[in-house]
Design a protein around this motif. Structure first.
Motif, short mmCIF file in Angstrom:
data_model
loop_
_atom_site.label_atom_id
_atom_site.label_comp_id
_atom_site.label_asym_id
_atom_site.label_seq_id
_atom_site.Cartn_x
_atom_site.Cartn_y
_atom_site.Cartn_z
N HIS A 280 -81.51 -80.84 57.04
CA HIS A 280 -80.22 -81.41 57.42
C HIS A 280 -79.07 -80.48 57.00
CE1 HIS A 280 -76.84 -84.20 57.67
NE2 HIS A 280 -76.56 -83.89 56.43
N LEU A 281 -79.12 -79.98 55.76
CA LEU A 281 -78.02 -79.17 55.23
C LEU A 281 -77.91 -77.82 55.93
CD1 LEU A 281 -78.28 -79.80 51.38
CD2 LEU A 281 -76.48 -80.58 52.92
N LEU A 282 -79.04 -77.30 56.44
CA LEU A 282 -78.98 -75.96 57.01
C LEU A 282 -78.80 -75.94 58.53
CD1 LEU A 282 -81.57 -74.15 54.75
CD2 LEU A 282 -79.09 -74.05 54.65
N MET A 283 -78.88 -77.12 59.17
CA MET A 283 -78.59 -77.15 60.60
C MET A 283 -77.06 -77.16 60.75
SD MET A 283 -81.59 -76.93 61.85
CE MET A 283 -81.66 -77.33 63.60
N GLU A 284 -76.60 -76.81 61.95
CA GLU A 284 -75.16 -76.69 62.23
C GLU A 284 -74.28 -77.70 61.46
OE1 GLU A 284 -75.23 -73.53 63.63
OE2 GLU A 284 -76.42 -74.59 65.14
N ALA B 256 -78.87 -70.12 50.26
CA ALA B 256 -79.45 -70.53 51.55
C ALA B 256 -78.39 -70.55 52.63
CB ALA B 256 -80.12 -71.89 51.41
N VAL B 257 -77.19 -71.06 52.30
CA VAL B 257 -76.13 -71.11 53.30
C VAL B 257 -75.75 -69.70 53.75
CG1 VAL B 257 -73.70 -71.67 53.65
CG2 VAL B 257 -75.21 -73.35 52.60
N LEU C 180 -78.33 -73.48 46.90
CA LEU C 180 -77.58 -73.94 48.07
C LEU C 180 -76.73 -72.82 48.64
CD1 LEU C 180 -76.41 -77.44 46.87
CD2 LEU C 180 -77.40 -77.00 49.12
N ARG D 254 -73.92 -77.52 57.31
CA ARG D 254 -73.50 -76.33 56.55
C ARG D 254 -72.31 -76.59 55.62
NH1 ARG D 254 -76.24 -71.18 57.39
NH2 ARG D 254 -78.09 -71.92 58.50
N LEU E 96 -84.92 -72.00 61.47
CA LEU E 96 -84.19 -71.43 60.34
C LEU E 96 -84.96 -70.21 59.83
CD1 LEU E 96 -83.47 -74.77 58.49
CD2 LEU E 96 -81.83 -73.41 59.78
N VAL F 159 -79.58 -67.93 55.33
CA VAL F 159 -80.40 -68.53 56.38
C VAL F 159 -79.59 -68.70 57.66
CG1 VAL F 159 -81.71 -70.59 57.02
CG2 VAL F 159 -81.83 -69.69 54.68
N LEU G 44 -76.15 -87.27 51.53
CA LEU G 44 -77.39 -86.65 52.01
C LEU G 44 -78.29 -87.72 52.64
CD1 LEU G 44 -78.23 -84.32 49.00
CD2 LEU G 44 -77.10 -83.73 51.14
N PRO G 45 -79.12 -87.32 53.63
CA PRO G 45 -79.98 -88.32 54.27
C PRO G 45 -80.99 -88.89 53.29
CG PRO G 45 -80.53 -86.09 55.01
CD PRO G 45 -79.28 -85.98 54.20
N HIS H 196 -80.13 -69.06 62.31
CA HIS H 196 -81.09 -69.50 63.31
C HIS H 196 -81.73 -68.31 64.00
CE1 HIS H 196 -80.11 -73.77 63.10
NE2 HIS H 196 -78.89 -73.37 62.81
#
Lengths: 206, 206
Positions: A32-36, B52-53, B49, A39, B65, B56, B18-19, B58
């Motif tokens: 979730h955090l790394l999809m568009e 990764a931001v 975090l 971010r 990812l 990472v 967060l989910p 697409h």
């Protein structure tokens, strides 16, 4: 061949290490955090973490988490300063505050006695609590540790130490009994047993 | 009077967003991270975090990812390059990889068609998927979207678009039926109905 890139795997592992988060939840959060859409959320979580680690410390008096020199409760002159409620964690303190039934001060142990984890009175700052009680002005210490074997042991230890050093201080513990809004029929027998043992006169003055 | 300091509250809010994390879990995580033992963990989560931001992105081909220019699967010459499996998320891709039953390439939609959330084919990179199919060399597109109304709509849309542009490409969807290791007696009727409809000859060649 590992499908996940190292940074993604590292982030999943970091979330998995948090209490109450399993491998699948960790994975779901990270994707979730790394999809568009996620971010910005990831960046703000990262900075919130950094800020909290930098700014938040323990109140030198009650040991709770705070940013100011003293925590707002210890600094509040209107609180009943002759009462100290001893809790295990800041979360427990929050529950008691939210009950609106207590207007005194606090002491946060940061855990409970657990010989198996090498946590004894030293690790829980008992000395700091005793110093506060010995300084005088405290009339009552309310022990609000959890009703587990370890919480009971911790409560027993605190009560004994205070009785030895300051026998005039009243030491109480939260009442055990039937929770509010619960049907007797569905209450577990241990709780019912405790409520029977702790029964009191109706229309009592307290 | 708020008991929690602003940085603590902000961190709890960030975790709550967060989910799958509710208010109490968020609180529990934050208190864990800010007590003595958790500080190092909080710092490492924050840096994981951030890393990764930054690192990472697409994969330009399949949209998953990754950190390298191409993701490891798209870059792997030994994969069956004439098959594309279309999934909703990197998590779905991971499940299919872990099944060890597929050796082709992927395309990650990053969601499913959902008019109510303003997610249409444009948002899901359908154009990129169609371009890949139109370039030629693709013999089969396996649609592995979820078996929900939105997942079905997405699958239908992809199948129709491919049939229009490249009718010679085989378009398949994951089989529906009784899960492995499950008692028929305890399977829900919709699943049983699907399994009856999709029944096939025993000892079939496939």
């Amino acid at each position: 061949m590992p499908v996940l890139s190292p940074s993604v795997q590292r982030l999943i592992d970091a979330f998995r290490a948090l209490p109450g988060i399993g491998p699948l939840s960790a994975q779901r959060i990270v994707f979730h955090l790394l999809m568009e859409d996620g971010r910005a959320q990831a960046a703000s979580l990262s900075s919130a973490l950094q800020e909290a680690v930098e700014k938040v410390h323990h109140c030198p008096v009650c040991n709770t988490l705070c940013e100011s020199e003293l925590c707002p409760i210890c600094a509040d002159e209107s609180r009943e300063r002759d009462k100290i409620c001893v809790v295990e964690t800041p979360a427990d303190q929050l529950v008691i505050e939210n009950s609106l039934a207590y207007r005194g001060l606090y002491f946060i142990l940061g855990g409970r006695i657990s010989p198996i984890d090498d946590i004894g009175p030293e690790q829980l700052g008992f000395r700091k609590l005793l110093e506060r009680v010995e300084k005088g002005g405290v009339k009552e210490v309310i022990i609000a540790t959890s009703f587990t074997a370890q919480g009971d042991a911790t409560a027993h230890f605190i009560a004994r130490a205070i009785a030895r050093h300051r026998p005039e201080v009243r030491v109480t513990r939260l009442a055990r009994g039937i929770p509010s809004g619960v049907e007797l029929e569905y209450t577990d027998v241990a709780t019912v047993a405790q409520a029977v043992i702790s029964r009191h006169e109706t229309f009592s003055s307290e």
